[in-house]
Design a protein around this motif. Sequence first.
Motif, PDB file in Angstrom:
ATOM      1  N   TYR A  83       9.283  80.004  43.258  1.00 42.47           N
ATOM      2  CA  TYR A  83      10.643  79.909  42.711  1.00 42.47           C
ATOM      3  C   TYR A  83      11.081  78.443  42.780  1.00 42.47           C
ATOM      4  CZ  TYR A  83      10.891  84.994  43.040  1.00 42.47           C
ATOM      5  OH  TYR A  83      10.663  86.338  42.888  1.00 42.47           O
ATOM      6  N   THR A  84      11.075  77.774  41.639  1.00 44.05           N
ATOM      7  CA  THR A  84      11.434  76.363  41.604  1.00 44.05           C
ATOM      8  C   THR A  84      12.480  76.132  40.523  1.00 44.05           C
ATOM      9  OG1 THR A  84       9.611  75.895  40.078  1.00 44.05           O
ATOM     10  CG2 THR A  84       9.173  75.620  42.434  1.00 44.05           C
ATOM     11  N   GLY A  85      13.049  74.908  40.533  1.00 43.29           N
ATOM     12  CA  GLY A  85      14.107  74.604  39.581  1.00 43.29           C
ATOM     13  C   GLY A  85      15.278  75.524  39.793  1.00 43.29           C
ATOM     14  N   LYS A  86      15.923  75.950  38.719  1.00 46.11           N
ATOM     15  CA  LYS A  86      17.077  76.827  38.890  1.00 46.11           C
ATOM     16  C   LYS A  86      16.660  78.217  39.366  1.00 46.11           C
ATOM     17  CE  LYS A  86      17.836  78.673  34.204  1.00 46.11           C
ATOM     18  NZ  LYS A  86      18.815  78.711  33.072  1.00 46.11           N
ATOM     19  N   ASN A  87      15.358  78.583  39.187  1.00 43.68           N
ATOM     20  CA  ASN A  87      14.889  79.875  39.680  1.00 43.68           C
ATOM     21  C   ASN A  87      14.975  79.975  41.196  1.00 43.68           C
ATOM     22  OD1 ASN A  87      14.230  81.034  37.170  1.00 43.68           O
ATOM     23  ND2 ASN A  87      12.299  79.917  37.125  1.00 43.68           N
ATOM     24  N   ALA A  88      15.054  78.842  41.866  1.00 47.12           N
ATOM     25  CA  ALA A  88      15.199  78.841  43.322  1.00 47.12           C
ATOM     26  C   ALA A  88      16.471  79.557  43.761  1.00 47.12           C
ATOM     27  CB  ALA A  88      15.195  77.409  43.851  1.00 47.12           C
ATOM     28  N   TYR A  89      17.425  79.722  42.847  1.00 44.53           N
ATOM     29  CA  TYR A  89      18.716  80.307  43.206  1.00 44.53           C
ATOM     30  C   TYR A  89      18.855  81.762  42.774  1.00 44.53           C
ATOM     31  CZ  TYR A  89      19.522  75.709  44.783  1.00 44.53           C
ATOM     32  OH  TYR A  89      19.406  74.533  45.483  1.00 44.53           O
ATOM     33  N   GLN A  90      17.723  82.391  42.432  1.00 41.19           N
ATOM     34  CA  GLN A  90      17.709  83.833  42.439  1.00 41.19           C
ATOM     35  C   GLN A  90      17.757  84.294  43.897  1.00 41.19           C
ATOM     36  OE1 GLN A  90      14.812  85.713  39.825  1.00 41.19           O
ATOM     37  NE2 GLN A  90      14.579  83.799  38.686  1.00 41.19           N
ATOM     38  N   VAL A  91      18.153  85.530  44.128  1.00 34.73           N
ATOM     39  CA  VAL A  91      18.343  85.994  45.495  1.00 34.73           C
ATOM     40  C   VAL A  91      17.451  87.196  45.785  1.00 34.73           C
ATOM     41  CG1 VAL A  91      20.728  85.176  45.536  1.00 34.73           C
ATOM     42  CG2 VAL A  91      20.257  87.566  44.909  1.00 34.73           C
ATOM     43  N   HIS A  92      17.323  87.502  47.067  1.00 35.75           N
ATOM     44  CA  HIS A  92      16.616  88.693  47.503  1.00 35.75           C
ATOM     45  C   HIS A  92      17.503  89.917  47.287  1.00 35.75           C
ATOM     46  CE1 HIS A  92      13.152  86.661  49.345  1.00 35.75           C
ATOM     47  NE2 HIS A  92      14.000  85.689  49.582  1.00 35.75           N
ATOM     48  N   PRO A  93      16.901  91.103  47.175  1.00 43.29           N
ATOM     49  CA  PRO A  93      17.714  92.299  46.903  1.00 43.29           C
ATOM     50  C   PRO A  93      18.663  92.669  48.028  1.00 43.29           C
ATOM     51  CG  PRO A  93      15.416  92.886  47.302  1.00 43.29           C
ATOM     52  CD  PRO A  93      15.456  91.403  47.165  1.00 43.29           C
ATOM     53  N   SER A  94      18.429  92.144  49.231  1.00 39.54           N
ATOM     54  CA  SER A  94      19.335  92.404  50.351  1.00 39.54           C
ATOM     55  C   SER A  94      20.486  91.420  50.412  1.00 39.54           C
ATOM     56  CB  SER A  94      18.552  92.347  51.667  1.00 39.54           C
ATOM     57  OG  SER A  94      17.775  91.152  51.741  1.00 39.54           O
ATOM     58  N   SER A  95      20.595  90.526  49.425  1.00 34.65           N
ATOM     59  CA  SER A  95      21.619  89.478  49.450  1.00 34.65           C
ATOM     60  C   SER A  95      23.032  90.062  49.430  1.00 34.65           C
ATOM     61  CB  SER A  95      21.445  88.546  48.253  1.00 34.65           C
ATOM     62  OG  SER A  95      22.549  87.663  48.135  1.00 34.65           O
ATOM     63  N   PRO A  96      23.936  89.468  50.195  1.00 33.89           N
ATOM     64  CA  PRO A  96      25.328  89.947  50.200  1.00 33.89           C
ATOM     65  C   PRO A  96      26.104  89.573  48.954  1.00 33.89           C
ATOM     66  CG  PRO A  96      25.143  87.991  51.559  1.00 33.89           C
ATOM     67  CD  PRO A  96      23.738  88.360  51.165  1.00 33.89           C
ATOM     68  N   VAL A  97      25.526  88.755  48.051  1.00 32.01           N
ATOM     69  CA  VAL A  97      26.254  88.393  46.829  1.00 32.01           C
ATOM     70  C   VAL A  97      26.173  89.477  45.771  1.00 32.01           C
ATOM     71  CG1 VAL A  97      25.756  85.946  47.255  1.00 32.01           C
ATOM     72  CG2 VAL A  97      24.343  87.212  45.612  1.00 32.01           C
ATOM     73  N   ILE A  98      25.210  90.395  45.903  1.00 29.78           N
ATOM     74  CA  ILE A  98      24.995  91.395  44.860  1.00 29.78           C
ATOM     75  C   ILE A  98      26.176  92.365  44.824  1.00 29.78           C
ATOM     76  CG2 ILE A  98      23.521  93.297  44.117  1.00 29.78           C
ATOM     77  CD1 ILE A  98      21.134  91.722  45.178  1.00 29.78           C
ATOM     78  N   ARG A  99      26.776  92.483  43.654  1.00 24.73           N
ATOM     79  CA  ARG A  99      27.927  93.354  43.389  1.00 24.73           C
ATOM     80  C   ARG A  99      29.155  92.989  44.209  1.00 24.73           C
ATOM     81  NH1 ARG A  99      23.461  96.565  43.396  1.00 24.73           N
ATOM     82  NH2 ARG A  99      23.736  97.063  45.596  1.00 24.73           N
ATOM     83  N   ALA A 100      29.229  91.766  44.716  1.00 24.50           N
ATOM     84  CA  ALA A 100      30.360  91.381  45.562  1.00 24.50           C
ATOM     85  C   ALA A 100      31.411  90.556  44.820  1.00 24.50           C
ATOM     86  CB  ALA A 100      29.872  90.589  46.782  1.00 24.50           C
ATOM     87  N   GLY A 101      31.236  90.350  43.515  1.00 21.08           N
ATOM     88  CA  GLY A 101      32.192  89.567  42.740  1.00 21.08           C
ATOM     89  C   GLY A 101      33.312  90.416  42.182  1.00 21.08           C
ATOM     90  N   THR A 102      34.206  89.750  41.473  1.00 18.17           N
ATOM     91  CA  THR A 102      35.292  90.437  40.786  1.00 18.17           C
ATOM     92  C   THR A 102      35.105  90.290  39.281  1.00 18.17           C
ATOM     93  OG1 THR A 102      37.699  90.652  40.628  1.00 18.17           O
ATOM     94  CG2 THR A 102      36.840  88.418  40.770  1.00 18.17           C
ATOM     95  N   VAL A 103      35.527  91.278  38.520  1.00 20.81           N
ATOM     96  CA  VAL A 103      35.344  91.262  37.075  1.00 20.81           C
ATOM     97  C   VAL A 103      36.183  90.152  36.448  1.00 20.81           C
ATOM     98  CG1 VAL A 103      35.676  92.570  34.944  1.00 20.81           C
ATOM     99  CG2 VAL A 103      34.793  93.721  36.980  1.00 20.81           C
ATOM    100  N   ILE A 104      35.548  89.358  35.591  1.00 21.15           N
ATOM    101  CA  ILE A 104      36.206  88.283  34.851  1.00 21.15           C
ATOM    102  C   ILE A 104      36.229  88.679  33.378  1.00 21.15           C
ATOM    103  CG2 ILE A 104      36.163  85.830  34.240  1.00 21.15           C
ATOM    104  CD1 ILE A 104      36.517  86.187  37.202  1.00 21.15           C
ATOM    105  N   SER A 105      37.377  88.603  32.759  1.00 22.18           N
ATOM    106  CA  SER A 105      37.457  88.944  31.340  1.00 22.18           C
ATOM    107  C   SER A 105      36.762  87.882  30.504  1.00 22.18           C
ATOM    108  CB  SER A 105      38.918  89.077  30.905  1.00 22.18           C
ATOM    109  OG  SER A 105      39.598  87.845  31.047  1.00 22.18           O
TER     110      SER A 105
END
Length: 825
Positions: free
Chosen positions: A499-521
């Motif tokens: 995972y290099t370049g911007k792909n380095a910022y994909q996350v693991h499936p246990s990441s706390p960011v998954i589904r933790a955002g708010t809907v943006i119109s």
Amino acid sequence: MKRRRTDRPDRRASRILTLLATLAGVLLLPAPAALAAGTSYYVNCSATTNGTGTQSSPWNSVSSVNSTTFAAGDSILFATGTTCTGQLSPGGSGASGSNISMSSYGSGAKPIIDAAGATGAVIHLLNQQYWDIGGLELVDSASSPAYRSGVLAENSSGGILHHIRVHDMYIHNITGYGGGWYSTNAGVGVQTDHTTPVSTWDDVVVENNTFDHVDRIAVAVTPDADGQGTGLTTGTVIRGNTMTYDGADDILVVKNDGALIDGNKAGYGGAKATCPPSGQYCNGASAGIWMSGSSNTVVQNNEVYCHINGADGTGFDVDWGNHNTTFQYNYSHQNLGGFLLVMPPFTIANEPTSTVPSDGTVVRYNISENDGSNSGCPASGTQTHGGGVLHFVGGVPNQSGSSSAIPLFYNNTFSVRDGLSTPILYSRSGTSISGALSFQNNAVFNYGSGNYFTTTGTSTYSNNLFYGNHPSREPTDAAKVTADPEFRNAGNANTSSSYTGKNAYQVHPSSPVIRAGTVISSNGGYDAFGNAVSATAAPNIGAYNGTGGNLLTNAGFETGALSPWTQASGSASSVTAANAHTGSDALTTAASGSGSNQALTGLSPSTTYLLTGWGKVATAGETLAIGVKGFGGTETYTNIATTSYSQAAVQFTTGSSSTTATVYCWKNAGGSGAGYCDDLAVEPLSSATNAVTNPGFETGTLTPWIQSTGTASSVVASNARTGTYALQTGASASGGIQTVSGLTSGGSYLLAAWAKVGTAGEEVAVGVKSFGGTETYLRASTTSYAQQPIFFTTGASTTSAAVYCYKNSGSAAGYCDDYTLIKLP
């Protein structure tokens, strides 16, 4: 945004014919516009004599080209592998559907046009349109700068000129003024001259070119000076270009409407600021890709890195007088001034839009890595105006009445490595500035010491991740996440990672960011990696909206239904829109003997997997199990007995012939309240090697653990979770610590251990420190063992970590056992 084809047939004549035929009572269908056949002219500057311009008798100098007026459909072809010395200024214009083209013939290296240090452009078009130039190499190197360009197309006609396309060129060593005007110091300059009425262009395409050591700028589509009033060039597309060592900027559009800047890669620019003689235009500040006085600009999929200009020095810039600018899917790293420069309104003579705040600015799904510093670049600059990830020159530009009166920053990922002092929000005007902004769903990975500005207006901060250091002015965010985001390769520190370049910022499936955002119109519909972003369901935090490769389906129950989970035996469970850990929905069990299973297929035999999930119980003291069975080994699970969500981590290894497993959430029998599960994940581990030595203290001694400061701890043959031995602390200020070496810099790790206390309500901590980030720990306060899983990421230059068990205060001992430290793939 308007998008135009690069070649558009002129339908005016066919429309007139149709009208005349209709008036005559006859319906004529318009025929496709005919392409003029044109004449091909050949140039071979290695020929000994000047011919007639045919392939068998080619011209041998640029003077023959310059003395010819070309017509629609004509081609000017230079022999590959040859060099022509001089400047080209061919005459004539093409027509809609019948461009004049300039290219090459034969096989071999691109033909070289070398202006040999002459002032001006290597190829110059004045008041000409419908030209297609490609497949050439241009150079104009000199010992001292002057106004020089590779291709310069000028419009002083007082009207609209159409279609200039420059493609597949190699343009290099153009010795212009690093601080001079843009289009006339460019690899490709498309310029509108001061005229009344105003001159503009339509359909400018600059694509798939390579630029190297061009001063001032690789590509500029601008007027010939500031103060051009309201005339806007349309249909500009700048895409797929590679740029290195531009003297100042890389790409600029001024007074454009609907420009698309897409998929370009630019590095190492901004080193030169040499200005023309006194009295001429001079601006030594530069940025990578920027715009001013323009509307509806889209800047996407670009990479800008190692820009070293000390005045601005950012990868991107939204400058004066812009309306509806969108920055999305870009990757910015190691730019001295930061990721994005935001200019306030100011006064430019004869330019009314300069005093209007840029409005409608949207910054989304971008990745910024170690911006604000040139650390790791082959050359570096010295900041004269400071730097920050988001770099504001003054206050935040707000415009009353705009559809987006404040700039919107959402679903970006900002990463700052350890050892840097880069602010996340920075202004040259100080730590408290005027205006307001919206900052939502952004992932801030801050191992540096930089801070934030505050705004005098009411800014919105919600559902952001702030991980690492937490400086004094970190924004207040009621829905913030502070756990490790579990990036695949934070900071691109692990050079052997896949995972290099911007792909380095994909996350693991246990990441706390998954589904933790708010809907943006009006969220654009896609993330930086092409994953869909729902208009209604909670997105991830950061620029990545995927599942991290989770092998479970409907892992967060966000479909609102159970499938493909199935009921376990016993009382039925259900999916409810309440008690969610992230998103809106969670699995709710019955009070006793209730839960759900999901069958996994297609697993690899003899492979170790990591199951994680979040659970809680409605009634304290009751237990809920997250576990796995049917994988070819012994069923394994973790019990959760907390009334707020706790995480479980379970490793399991498939049997030698097993390709399936059953994952479950199960409320154990005998309870009176429900249980809840959410955000379960399974991923394979590339290695399950435990990096902790003597992890269960089964040697009967402490070594290589050592005493923490304070009261001594010891290894005892009692209170073990498994085996015979456990670590026993003193009643207070006591514990053991082990330094684990041989870790990977920028790697994501899971530390999991079990802890309990002798007296209920007291606390013993399992934690990790000295790994390049901020010390992290979890506390157990129960008299039965509870698991404490901690995810952490090593710093960019750190390959060790200290793991510990520590009892801070109280009247009785604490106990720790079964430490595991594994690297996530």
